[in-house]
Design a protein around this motif. Structure first.
Motif, PDB file in Angstrom:
ATOM      1  N   LEU A 299       0.806  -1.218  -0.035  1.00 32.37           N
ATOM      2  CA  LEU A 299       0.148  -0.025   0.161  1.00 32.37           C
ATOM      3  C   LEU A 299       0.807   1.321  -0.091  1.00 32.37           C
ATOM      4  N   LYS A 300       2.105   1.201   0.778  1.00 30.06           N
ATOM      5  CA  LYS A 300       3.157   2.324   0.532  1.00 30.06           C
ATOM      6  C   LYS A 300       3.310   2.730  -0.660  1.00 30.06           C
ATOM      7  N   GLY A 301       3.201   1.738  -2.025  1.00 25.65           N
ATOM      8  CA  GLY A 301       3.215   2.262  -3.342  1.00 25.65           C
ATOM      9  C   GLY A 301       2.456   3.378  -3.685  1.00 25.65           C
ATOM     10  N   TYR A 302       1.141   3.369  -3.575  1.00 23.45           N
ATOM     11  CA  TYR A 302       0.404   4.548  -3.919  1.00 23.45           C
ATOM     12  C   TYR A 302      -0.217   5.165  -2.939  1.00 23.45           C
ATOM     13  N   GLN A 303      -0.059   4.921  -1.572  1.00 28.23           N
ATOM     14  CA  GLN A 303      -0.187   5.824  -0.543  1.00 28.23           C
ATOM     15  C   GLN A 303       1.202   6.339   0.033  1.00 28.23           C
ATOM     16  N   TRP A 304       2.094   6.799  -0.798  1.00 32.25           N
ATOM     17  CA  TRP A 304       3.220   7.106  -0.721  1.00 32.25           C
ATOM     18  C   TRP A 304       3.488   8.124   0.478  1.00 32.25           C
ATOM     19  N   PRO A 305       2.753   9.453   0.386  1.00 37.16           N
ATOM     20  CA  PRO A 305       3.224  10.504   1.564  1.00 37.16           C
ATOM     21  C   PRO A 305       2.727   9.850   2.970  1.00 37.16           C
ATOM     22  N   PHE A 306       3.564  10.086   3.682  1.00 38.46           N
ATOM     23  CA  PHE A 306       3.294   9.873   5.268  1.00 38.46           C
ATOM     24  C   PHE A 306       2.066  10.590   5.544  1.00 38.46           C
ATOM     25  N   ASP A 307       0.865   9.810   6.237  1.00 39.32           N
ATOM     26  CA  ASP A 307      -0.408  10.508   6.438  1.00 39.32           C
ATOM     27  C   ASP A 307      -0.694  10.236   7.887  1.00 39.32           C
ATOM     28  N   VAL A 308      -0.717  10.840   8.680  1.00 39.57           N
ATOM     29  CA  VAL A 308      -1.100  10.520   9.984  1.00 39.57           C
ATOM     30  C   VAL A 308      -2.632   9.682  10.063  1.00 39.57           C
ATOM     31  N   ARG A 309      -3.377   9.973   9.127  1.00 37.71           N
ATOM     32  CA  ARG A 309      -4.696   9.147   9.310  1.00 37.71           C
ATOM     33  C   ARG A 309      -4.324   7.689   8.910  1.00 37.71           C
ATOM     34  N   LYS A 310      -3.114   7.305   8.476  1.00 40.34           N
ATOM     35  CA  LYS A 310      -2.861   5.950   8.090  1.00 40.34           C
ATOM     36  C   LYS A 310      -1.896   5.051   9.001  1.00 40.34           C
ATOM     37  N   VAL A 311      -1.654   5.875   9.941  1.00 42.45           N
ATOM     38  CA  VAL A 311      -0.890   5.459  11.080  1.00 42.45           C
ATOM     39  C   VAL A 311      -1.673   4.147  11.785  1.00 42.45           C
ATOM     40  N   ASP A 312      -2.709   4.467  12.384  1.00 37.81           N
ATOM     41  CA  ASP A 312      -3.502   3.341  13.032  1.00 37.81           C
ATOM     42  C   ASP A 312      -4.006   2.302  12.087  1.00 37.81           C
ATOM     43  N   SER A 315      -0.953   2.224   6.221  1.00 31.39           N
ATOM     44  CA  SER A 315       0.233   1.731   5.462  1.00 31.39           C
ATOM     45  C   SER A 315       1.297   2.880   6.039  1.00 31.39           C
ATOM     46  N   SER A 316       0.975   3.973   6.784  1.00 28.74           N
ATOM     47  CA  SER A 316       2.046   4.759   7.212  1.00 28.74           C
ATOM     48  C   SER A 316       2.696   4.389   8.475  1.00 28.74           C
ATOM     49  N   ILE A 317       2.306   3.326   9.101  1.00 21.95           N
ATOM     50  CA  ILE A 317       3.176   2.594  10.057  1.00 21.95           C
ATOM     51  C   ILE A 317       4.499   2.280   9.589  1.00 21.95           C
ATOM     52  N   ILE A 318       4.429   2.145   8.317  1.00 20.33           N
ATOM     53  CA  ILE A 318       5.946   1.623   7.861  1.00 20.33           C
ATOM     54  C   ILE A 318       6.886   2.790   7.769  1.00 20.33           C
ATOM     55  N   GLY A 575      -2.592  15.803   8.154  1.00 22.84           N
ATOM     56  CA  GLY A 575      -1.675  15.891   6.904  1.00 22.84           C
ATOM     57  C   GLY A 575      -0.371  14.998   7.047  1.00 22.84           C
ATOM     58  N   SER A 576       0.598  15.287   6.790  1.00 20.76           N
ATOM     59  CA  SER A 576       2.120  14.551   6.920  1.00 20.76           C
ATOM     60  C   SER A 576       2.674  15.057   8.347  1.00 20.76           C
ATOM     61  N   ALA A 577       1.935  15.698   9.151  1.00 16.43           N
ATOM     62  CA  ALA A 577       2.762  16.006  10.557  1.00 16.43           C
ATOM     63  C   ALA A 577       2.028  15.343  11.771  1.00 16.43           C
ATOM     64  N   LEU A 578       2.721  14.730  12.445  1.00 13.33           N
ATOM     65  CA  LEU A 578       2.167  14.128  13.658  1.00 13.33           C
ATOM     66  C   LEU A 578       2.778  14.817  14.817  1.00 13.33           C
ATOM     67  N   LEU A 599      -5.891  13.272  16.395  1.00 13.85           N
ATOM     68  CA  LEU A 599      -6.141  13.698  14.896  1.00 13.85           C
ATOM     69  C   LEU A 599      -6.740  14.751  14.848  1.00 13.85           C
ATOM     70  N   ASP A 600      -6.526  15.768  13.849  1.00 14.23           N
ATOM     71  CA  ASP A 600      -7.402  16.889  13.748  1.00 14.23           C
ATOM     72  C   ASP A 600      -8.838  16.502  13.305  1.00 14.23           C
ATOM     73  N   ASP A 601      -9.576  17.103  13.741  1.00 13.07           N
ATOM     74  CA  ASP A 601     -11.051  16.673  13.248  1.00 13.07           C
ATOM     75  C   ASP A 601     -11.530  17.517  12.127  1.00 13.07           C
ATOM     76  N   GLY A 602     -10.722  18.127  11.583  1.00 10.99           N
ATOM     77  CA  GLY A 602     -11.029  18.860  10.147  1.00 10.99           C
ATOM     78  C   GLY A 602     -11.734  20.244  10.301  1.00 10.99           C
ATOM     79  N   THR A 603     -12.139  20.721  11.347  1.00 13.53           N
ATOM     80  CA  THR A 603     -12.854  21.901  11.868  1.00 13.53           C
ATOM     81  C   THR A 603     -11.826  23.106  11.449  1.00 13.53           C
ATOM     82  N   ARG A 604     -10.439  22.959  11.445  1.00 15.15           N
ATOM     83  CA  ARG A 604      -9.493  24.302  11.132  1.00 15.15           C
ATOM     84  C   ARG A 604      -9.422  24.067   9.599  1.00 15.15           C
ATOM     85  N   GLY A 605     -10.003  23.242   8.828  1.00 17.75           N
ATOM     86  CA  GLY A 605      -9.788  23.289   7.302  1.00 17.75           C
ATOM     87  C   GLY A 605     -10.538  24.366   6.601  1.00 17.75           C
ATOM     88  N   SER A 606     -11.232  25.167   7.209  1.00 17.71           N
ATOM     89  CA  SER A 606     -11.690  26.360   6.657  1.00 17.71           C
ATOM     90  C   SER A 606     -10.828  27.633   7.305  1.00 17.71           C
TER      91      SER A 606
END
Length: 649
Positions: A299-312, A315-318, A575-578, A599-606
């Motif tokens: 999965l790291k192949g096409y989920q290449w960027p480190f993404d905090v949502r994909k740690v738990d 694939s970002s555990i890699i 994003g890419s920051a833990l 995890l950020d809840d997205g409310t700061r996205g605006s």
């Protein structure tokens, strides 16, 4: 372009005058110059530290992506829908998203006309595929070297027009009063001391210097790319979304993303002691089975960027496990010569996504190098061209900085808050927290086109002579005095550079701790305040490193302060920051406490964070994102306005 001399307080510089100076010879910079020429502008010149360096010309991936409006098939798409995709990346201004969508086809087809061989089918459709964060099939590619071919074709177009290119000029000061720009002060790295300094008087600066790559030691940016964001911040340009970066696994030598098929062929991952002994497949210390480990690696192949949502569970555990292994002082490698876990795994036991992909690709056989040759032979050839034969040697990797999604704040014409200073390409903050893969290449072409259009229509005047002379005299005196102070016969500038870059990778990259960031932020403040007394150079040849270190420390100072402000405002991991957070949760008990996060809840996205750097201090403001414009699309009204003003302004 006129050439004269300029003197102030015992310092002298060669002086060039023009209407517009383009800084940087990557794809965005060359496109700005080419567009200006097409729009009738002749009084332009290009400035570059090294014409053959830079990210556009020297970076890529297994299949480097260009993102644009869908131009094939029966799936529906529209400018508005693409703008919405970009806008949904969080912290993105809607007018910029709309521009990037609206001009994507024009900019893409220009590259086609210049000879960039984007693939099309027998009926002329430019076929596409889905990339990350992409609901359509907007992505396309010419292989590992997409941006390189773009740069070379754009460069040829500019050279054919006779646009002057001044090489070996390192910008060391953007001339400004904080409100508008008056030109540039440069160091000529190839000249004798008497011709060391070069001034450029211009009404407009198109800043195409790329991201501040030099800030990080662990970096996938090419070795000759440093960036110059600090100088623009010093000149009064505001920073925007500076906390938002993209990090991912990359090879160390050469620097290259190990995305796509590099991971999907399931290479063996192991680490060693610094001297190469004690070889261990360390991932198996964490995973309960080879199938689980290899499915995440795939999965790291096409989920290449480190993404905090994909740690738990993702694939970002890699990324984290590689990072932790290197923190132990060990070196980590991808090995394509032999199968992981001595081949003791079954393709049938892989997760369905990995199993079905490899089965459809006919790649359930052999060793990783045989699978890679079968699925993507150019990916093997790339490393072979760089002196690394994956069939006979392993590939050292690290978790690296890859792209700054933030940068200098711009309006919808890519002009910064400093009048006449335009930021195009990665140096500009056109992205937010997330972005579809390949949007950076489109953004660079769109932004440089928009800047050229505005300059040609609205900024053909002259720089006020007295304003330029005051700014030039002050900058030349300060930078000339610094040169005299630091050349002592002994040198510490490169050691200071290496130490600063390593500290940034340690505390201000993918894994961020408030205490460590604050501690290093204090050190950057102190070093900047004591810079003339603390920094030494052996001789004139090291002055480039002195000015480069100064720019780098300003960048680090502002970027680290932005991270602190984000945390103080209640910002969480995204994003890419833990961000380490004692009130959060740790996804796996066996991880260190530093990986306790929320995890950020997205409310700061605006909301957008902007920063103004002045007199060594940072002032932050938070504002709502600008929405996607709802403009009058009645043809007769738009046509009438266009005839009168070109709809520029």
């Amino acid at each position: 372009m006129e050439e004269q001399r300029f003197s102030a307080n015992g310092f002298s510089a060669r002086l060039y005058s023009c209407n517009t100076a383009v800084v940087g010879t990557g794809a965005a910079g060359y496109n700005a110059a080419d567009r200006l020429w097409q729009l009738g502008q002749r009084d332009i010149l290009m400035v570059t530290e090294n014409r053959l360096a830079g990210t556009s010309r020297n970076t890529g991936s297994d299949k480097q992506t260009y993102y644009k409006l869908t131009l094939s098939g029966g799936d529906g798409d529209s400018v508005r829908e693409m703008a919405q995709t970009l806008f949904s990346g969080q912290c993105v201004d809607g007018d910029i998203a709309l521009c990037e969508a609206a001009l994507s086809t024009q900019c893409f087809l220009k590259l086609v006309e210049l000879g960039v061989p984007f693939p099309r089918n027998r009926y002329g459709e430019y076929i596409g595929y889905k990339t990350d964060h992409d609901p359509r099939r907007r992505a396309t590619s010419v292989g590992p070297y997409t941006s390189k071919q773009m740069t070379e074709r754009l460069e040829q177009a500019v050279l054919d027009k006779g646009v002057p290119v001044l090489d070996h000029l390192q910008v060391i000061r953007v001339l400004s009063d904080g409100q508008r720009t008056y030109g540039l002060l440069c160091l000529n790295t190839a000249a004798a001391p008497k011709d060391r300094f070069v001034l450029i008087r211009c009404n407009n600066v198109v800043y195409a210097t790329g991201g501040p790559a030099g800030m990080y030691a662990d970096s996938v940016y090419p070795g000759g790319h440093y960036g110059a964001t600090g100088l623009a911040l010093e000149a009064g340009a505001r920073g925007k979304n500076l906390t938002e970066w993209q990090y991912g696994l990359a090879s160390v030598r050469p620097r290259w993303n190990v995305s796509g098929t590099y991971m999907q062929v399931l290479p063996r991952v192991y680490s060693t002691a610094p001297d190469g002994t004690d070889e261990r497949e360390f991932l198996m210390d964490f995973f309960s089975s080879a199938a689980e480990m290899l499915s995440k690696l795939f999965l790291k192949g096409y989920q290449w960027p480190f993404d905090v949502r994909k740690v738990d569970g993702g694939s970002s555990i890699i990324d984290i496990l590689v990072y932790l292994e290197r923190c132990k002082g060990r070196r980590v490698y991808l090995d394509y010569r032999q199968n992981p876990v001595s081949g003791a795994f079954s393709y049938e036991e892989l997760d369905p996504e990995a199993r079905e992909y490899l089965q459809r690709a006919g790649a359930c056989f052999g060793t990783p190098i045989q699978r890679l040759e079968h699925m993507n032979a150019p990916a093997v050839e790339f490393y072979r061209d760089k002196g690394v034969d994956l069939a006979v040697q392993p590939l050292e990797i690290s978790l690296c900085a890859q792209h700054n999604n933030g940068g200098l704040a711009i309006d919808c014409w890519w002009q910064t808050h400093v009048e006449g200073l335009f930021a195009v390409g990665e140096v500009s903050a056109s992205h937010g927290v997330y972005r579809p893969g390949g949007t950076a290449l489109n953004a660079g072409q769109v932004g440089s086109t928009r800047a050229a259009q505005f300059i040609a229509a609205r900024r053909t005047g002259q720089v006020p002579a007295e304003k330029f002379e005051a700014a030039a005299a002050a900058a030349l005196t300060e930078m000339g005095t610094l040169a005299r102070q630091v050349v002592t016969g002994s040198s510490n500038v490169r050691a200071l550079w290496a130490d600063a870059a390593q500290n940034m990778s340690r505390c201000g990259a993918a894994i961020r701790s408030s205490a460590e960031i604050r501690a290093y932020l204090d050190r950057t403040r102190q070093l900047l305040e004591e810079f003339p007394r603390r920094v030494t150079a052996a001789d004139e040849s090291e002055l480039c490193w002195v000015y480069r270190l100064r720019d780098m420390l300003i960048s680090q100072r502002v970027y680290l302060a932005a991270m602190v402000d984000y945390m103080e405002q209640g910002g969480k991991s995204r994003g890419s920051a833990l961000y380490t957070d004692a009130n959060g949760t740790k996804p796996y008990a066996q991880l260190p406490d530093a990986f306790t996060f929320a995890l950020d809840d997205g409310t700061r996205g605006s909301r957008v964070q902007e920063v103004l750097y002045r007199d060594g201090a940072c002032r932050f403001e938070w504002r709502d994102v600008r929405p996607i414009p709802e403009d009058d699309d009645f043809f007769e009204n738009v046509w009438r306005s266009y005839r009168q003003t070109g709809n520029i302004g």
